[in-house]
Design a protein around this motif. Sequence first.
Motif, mmCIF file in Angstrom:
data_model
loop_
_atom_site.group_PDB
_atom_site.id
_atom_site.type_symbol
_atom_site.label_atom_id
_atom_site.label_comp_id
_atom_site.label_asym_id
_atom_site.label_seq_id
_atom_site.Cartn_x
_atom_site.Cartn_y
_atom_site.Cartn_z
ATOM 1 N N SER A 58 -6.567 1.160 4.570
ATOM 2 C CA SER A 58 -5.266 0.678 4.227
ATOM 3 C C SER A 58 -4.366 1.642 4.639
ATOM 4 C CB SER A 58 -5.070 0.120 2.816
ATOM 5 O OG SER A 58 -5.306 1.562 1.985
ATOM 6 N N GLY A 59 -3.104 1.382 4.754
ATOM 7 C CA GLY A 59 -1.925 2.178 4.567
ATOM 8 C C GLY A 59 -1.475 2.778 5.986
ATOM 9 N N THR B 116 2.630 2.969 2.138
ATOM 10 C CA THR B 116 1.896 2.222 0.944
ATOM 11 C C THR B 116 0.561 3.199 0.979
ATOM 12 O OG1 THR B 116 0.734 0.974 2.433
ATOM 13 C CG2 THR B 116 2.825 0.065 1.346
ATOM 14 N N SER C 152 -6.113 4.462 2.092
ATOM 15 C CA SER C 152 -7.569 4.185 1.721
ATOM 16 C C SER C 152 -8.408 4.730 2.530
ATOM 17 C CB SER C 152 -7.773 3.078 0.845
ATOM 18 O OG SER C 152 -9.090 3.109 0.121
#
Length: 364
Positions: free
Chosen positions: A69-70, A79, A82
């Motif tokens: 993620s991110g 954001t 991960s």
Amino acid sequence: MAGSSIGTIFKISTWGESHGKALGVVVDGCPSGLELCEEDIQVFLDRRKPGQSKFTTKRSEGDKVEILSGVFEGKTTGTPISLIVRNESQISKDYSNIAQVYRPGHADFTFDAKYGFRDYRGGGRSSGRETIGRVCAGAIASKILKQMGIEILAYTKSIGDIEIETFAKEEINNNKLYMPDAKAADKASKYLEELMNNGNSSGGTVECVISGVPAGIGDPVFDKLDANLAKGIMSVGAVKAVEIGAGVDASKMTGVDSNDGFINEDGTIKKTRNNAGGILGGISDGSDIIIKASFKPTPSIYSKQSTVNKNGENIDIEIAGRHDPIIVPRAVVVVECMAAITILDAMFVNMSSKLDNIVDFYAE
């Protein structure tokens, strides 16, 4: 478990166990717009992964990172990022004989004392594999710092009582001990081979030099830059001491010998020497920040040792499994990454230290 996070704005939380399904990290506070791919992180992980030489554990792990993620279309989104590295070569049965035994030099006893339970497979959270998350996060921090003109160089300064006598930057990656002195590396290799033949291990030191940090980074009381660097690096397993600049040698000096003089060179204030290691009063002074971390010998050795079991019985133990005869070479990149994480967080915190900085940032 508390205590798995560090940082104020650039904040990381590591997770996972040595013999679990995977390990990783969540990085919060990374700004959007940073170009980031898995290869940016993999080059750092490759420096710490096992099986690189005869002086590292034979555990065969690819340590391939995945971004969960991110990151979107090759750039960070702002954001949480991960990252995961899956375990592929666990041999947990190697540890079945110590399930009820406290290994000397390990955290077995203290984990049991705190939680009443422990993951005996390779040490669980106290394993050196926990540092995978730190290295992943440090790779991101290093990439941001590089855009600020800040470079971090770490290397092995000593192994046992064998210390580098010369410094050649290009030599660091020419030997598997990451020593900038070819002769010292050769001597240390022979020393380690002798220890391995006797079922023993060695300690050593890692030195880290941070260049390009401007003056004025860090805070003067509890969040001193040197205090936070010491905390970050001291939190790495097996580190028993952290020194800044002259370190313990400062205690043997007089004020005349210790104090760094200042000089104005073409409008720039510089120091005549650097015993302070780039930090005064907890705040960076613009010169190189110099850190030394001392690592204890690998506690998992093949020699017979005395200990006790959970029933309190005195016994002897011979440890099986796959272990590094020395931690230091693989820890070089870990020290570098913890320094990067700490410096970047301090840089972010410092952005709000002056009203002018805030006004200028939001001014139209």
